[in-house]
Motif scaffolding. Structure first.
Motif, PDB file in Angstrom:
ATOM      1  N   MET A  73       1.098  -9.150  -0.792  1.00 40.93           N
ATOM      2  CA  MET A  73       1.435  -8.886   0.606  1.00 40.93           C
ATOM      3  C   MET A  73       1.861  -7.426   0.761  1.00 40.93           C
ATOM      4  O   MET A  73       2.560  -6.891  -0.102  1.00 40.93           O
ATOM      5  CB  MET A  73       2.574  -9.802   1.055  1.00 40.93           C
ATOM      6  CG  MET A  73       2.921  -9.653   2.532  1.00 40.93           C
ATOM      7  SD  MET A  73       4.196 -10.800   3.069  1.00 40.93           S
ATOM      8  CE  MET A  73       5.642 -10.037   2.354  1.00 40.93           C
ATOM      9  N   ILE A  74       1.425  -6.813   1.834  1.00 37.21           N
ATOM     10  CA  ILE A  74       1.808  -5.437   2.152  1.00 37.21           C
ATOM     11  C   ILE A  74       2.516  -5.444   3.505  1.00 37.21           C
ATOM     12  O   ILE A  74       1.926  -5.816   4.523  1.00 37.21           O
ATOM     13  CB  ILE A  74       0.580  -4.506   2.209  1.00 37.21           C
ATOM     14  CG1 ILE A  74      -0.164  -4.537   0.875  1.00 37.21           C
ATOM     15  CG2 ILE A  74       1.007  -3.082   2.553  1.00 37.21           C
ATOM     16  CD1 ILE A  74      -1.450  -3.745   0.877  1.00 37.21           C
ATOM     17  N   ASP A  75       3.762  -5.061   3.506  1.00 38.65           N
ATOM     18  CA  ASP A  75       4.581  -5.030   4.714  1.00 38.65           C
ATOM     19  C   ASP A  75       4.872  -3.568   5.044  1.00 38.65           C
ATOM     20  O   ASP A  75       5.682  -2.923   4.379  1.00 38.65           O
ATOM     21  CB  ASP A  75       5.877  -5.805   4.457  1.00 38.65           C
ATOM     22  CG  ASP A  75       6.800  -5.829   5.667  1.00 38.65           C
ATOM     23  OD1 ASP A  75       6.386  -5.390   6.751  1.00 38.65           O
ATOM     24  OD2 ASP A  75       7.962  -6.275   5.500  1.00 38.65           O
ATOM     25  N   VAL A  76       4.204  -3.042   6.064  1.00 38.80           N
ATOM     26  CA  VAL A  76       4.375  -1.639   6.452  1.00 38.80           C
ATOM     27  C   VAL A  76       5.511  -1.518   7.456  1.00 38.80           C
ATOM     28  O   VAL A  76       5.555  -2.246   8.452  1.00 38.80           O
ATOM     29  CB  VAL A  76       3.065  -1.071   7.045  1.00 38.80           C
ATOM     30  CG1 VAL A  76       3.291   0.330   7.608  1.00 38.80           C
ATOM     31  CG2 VAL A  76       1.967  -1.043   5.985  1.00 38.80           C
ATOM     32  N   ASP A 117       7.112   6.715   6.995  1.00 38.34           N
ATOM     33  CA  ASP A 117       6.634   5.341   6.873  1.00 38.34           C
ATOM     34  C   ASP A 117       6.852   4.830   5.455  1.00 38.34           C
ATOM     35  O   ASP A 117       6.951   5.611   4.496  1.00 38.34           O
ATOM     36  CB  ASP A 117       5.146   5.247   7.211  1.00 38.34           C
ATOM     37  CG  ASP A 117       4.846   5.500   8.682  1.00 38.34           C
ATOM     38  OD1 ASP A 117       5.791   5.455   9.502  1.00 38.34           O
ATOM     39  OD2 ASP A 117       3.669   5.739   9.010  1.00 38.34           O
ATOM     40  N   ALA A 118       6.932   3.514   5.330  1.00 37.64           N
ATOM     41  CA  ALA A 118       7.134   2.895   4.023  1.00 37.64           C
ATOM     42  C   ALA A 118       6.301   1.625   3.943  1.00 37.64           C
ATOM     43  O   ALA A 118       5.938   1.031   4.963  1.00 37.64           O
ATOM     44  CB  ALA A 118       8.605   2.573   3.792  1.00 37.64           C
ATOM     45  N   ALA A 119       6.007   1.216   2.720  1.00 32.97           N
ATOM     46  CA  ALA A 119       5.313  -0.047   2.481  1.00 32.97           C
ATOM     47  C   ALA A 119       6.072  -0.826   1.426  1.00 32.97           C
ATOM     48  O   ALA A 119       6.443  -0.278   0.378  1.00 32.97           O
ATOM     49  CB  ALA A 119       3.879   0.200   2.040  1.00 32.97           C
ATOM     50  N   ARG A 120       6.305  -2.102   1.710  1.00 35.62           N
ATOM     51  CA  ARG A 120       6.929  -3.016   0.765  1.00 35.62           C
ATOM     52  C   ARG A 120       5.815  -3.937   0.272  1.00 35.62           C
ATOM     53  O   ARG A 120       5.253  -4.726   1.041  1.00 35.62           O
ATOM     54  CB  ARG A 120       8.050  -3.796   1.439  1.00 35.62           C
ATOM     55  CG  ARG A 120       9.069  -2.895   2.112  1.00 35.62           C
ATOM     56  CD  ARG A 120      10.138  -3.676   2.866  1.00 35.62           C
ATOM     57  NE  ARG A 120      10.959  -2.787   3.677  1.00 35.62           N
ATOM     58  CZ  ARG A 120      12.047  -3.158   4.363  1.00 35.62           C
ATOM     59  NH1 ARG A 120      12.465  -4.429   4.299  1.00 35.62           N
ATOM     60  NH2 ARG A 120      12.723  -2.285   5.088  1.00 35.62           N
ATOM     61  N   ILE A 121       5.485  -3.808  -0.995  1.00 33.59           N
ATOM     62  CA  ILE A 121       4.305  -4.461  -1.559  1.00 33.59           C
ATOM     63  C   ILE A 121       4.753  -5.509  -2.568  1.00 33.59           C
ATOM     64  O   ILE A 121       5.547  -5.224  -3.465  1.00 33.59           O
ATOM     65  CB  ILE A 121       3.389  -3.425  -2.236  1.00 33.59           C
ATOM     66  CG1 ILE A 121       2.995  -2.336  -1.226  1.00 33.59           C
ATOM     67  CG2 ILE A 121       2.146  -4.092  -2.813  1.00 33.59           C
ATOM     68  CD1 ILE A 121       2.296  -1.141  -1.855  1.00 33.59           C
ATOM     69  N   THR A 122       4.223  -6.714  -2.426  1.00 29.03           N
ATOM     70  CA  THR A 122       4.579  -7.814  -3.316  1.00 29.03           C
ATOM     71  C   THR A 122       3.313  -8.486  -3.840  1.00 29.03           C
ATOM     72  O   THR A 122       2.434  -8.872  -3.056  1.00 29.03           O
ATOM     73  CB  THR A 122       5.434  -8.860  -2.586  1.00 29.03           C
ATOM     74  OG1 THR A 122       6.569  -8.217  -1.980  1.00 29.03           O
ATOM     75  CG2 THR A 122       5.914  -9.941  -3.539  1.00 29.03           C
ATOM     76  N   GLY A 123       3.208  -8.605  -5.164  1.00 25.57           N
ATOM     77  CA  GLY A 123       2.142  -9.389  -5.777  1.00 25.57           C
ATOM     78  C   GLY A 123       0.744  -8.874  -5.552  1.00 25.57           C
ATOM     79  O   GLY A 123      -0.210  -9.663  -5.541  1.00 25.57           O
ATOM     80  N   GLU A 124       0.566  -7.558  -5.384  1.00 22.72           N
ATOM     81  CA  GLU A 124      -0.759  -6.978  -5.168  1.00 22.72           C
ATOM     82  C   GLU A 124      -1.219  -6.244  -6.429  1.00 22.72           C
ATOM     83  O   GLU A 124      -0.406  -5.670  -7.157  1.00 22.72           O
ATOM     84  CB  GLU A 124      -0.737  -6.007  -3.984  1.00 22.72           C
ATOM     85  CG  GLU A 124      -0.453  -6.659  -2.642  1.00 22.72           C
ATOM     86  CD  GLU A 124      -1.657  -7.389  -2.070  1.00 22.72           C
ATOM     87  OE1 GLU A 124      -2.774  -7.197  -2.589  1.00 22.72           O
ATOM     88  OE2 GLU A 124      -1.464  -8.159  -1.103  1.00 22.72           O
TER      89      GLU A 124
END
Length: 217
Positions: free
Chosen positions: A1-4, A191-198
């Motif tokens: 998941m990518i949460d921008v 800006d930032a991205a919170r990335i999980t399990g990619e």
């Protein structure tokens, strides 16, 4: 998941009358948001702007790993572990607060100061406080924070260059400067991205950029 998360949506803080402007990426101080308390060990990612002569008087921290990246200007830092340093662009400053530390952060220069400060929770509390300053960290060189299980990568891609996103359980990516693209999303300064399990992600720089990429447990 990518949460921008967009820089324009950060919580505004600081004390503008005292020459301090802060933009918070996470719930902080009077900006309490129970849905935005942390991402893995990351507790805060603050964009700080200090006018000449402005700063934070002596204040305490504990059980926090505090990493500072200067973007423009010079940061004067003095701490209770005995350190006294001027931190410049390209330097990585790390204060491990342990069971308790105090420090002063000021802009004693003649030009505005801008820096990004990330706070991480250690895997275990307590311990002796410690201070580290890495001068002019090399492009892509990892800076490890074992106490939090985290690794920082500073990347400065040129226009058109690609940067591989490390394979980790979590990634926190903060754009310092430049126009970038990540998995179809356009990212700009703040800006930032919170990335999980990619896996297998790449960042493409549309213009010369600067990125703080955190590998997290």
């Amino acid at each position: 998941m990518i949460d921008v998360r967009r820089g324009a949506d950060r919580y505004e803080g600081g004390d503008p009358d005292a020459g301090i402007t802060t933009l918070h990426a996470f719930s902080f101080g009077r900006h309490y948001d129970p849905d935005n308390l942390r991402f893995g060990p990351v507790l805060a990612c603050n964009e700080e702007r200090l006018a000449p002569g402005a700063g934070f008087d002596e204040h305490p921290h504990s059980d926090t790993e505090i990493v500072t990246w200067v973007v423009e200007g010079e940061l004067t830092h003095k701490g209770s572990t005995g350190e006294s340093a001027v931190v410049r662009p390209g330097d990585v400053q790390h204060l491990a607060a342990g069971s308790g530390a105090r420090h002063i952060e000021r802009n004693d220069g003649a030009v505005p100061l801008r820096f990004v400060q990330t706070w991480l929770a250690p895997l275990a509390g307590g311990g002796e406080p410690a201070y580290t300053l890495v001068r002019q960290i090399a492009e892509g060189a990892p800076y490890e924070i074992p106490a939090a299980g985290a690794v920082l990568h500073v990347r400065r891609p040129g226009a058109g260059e690609r940067v591989a996103v490390p394979a980790a359980e979590r990634i926190y990516l903060h754009v310092v400067r430049g126009d970038l693209r990540l998995d179809g999303e356009e990212l700009g300064p703040g800006d930032a991205a919170r990335i999980t399990g990619e896996q297998g992600l790449e960042i493409v720089a549309g213009s010369p950029g600067e990125l703080l990429i955190w590998e997290l447990p």
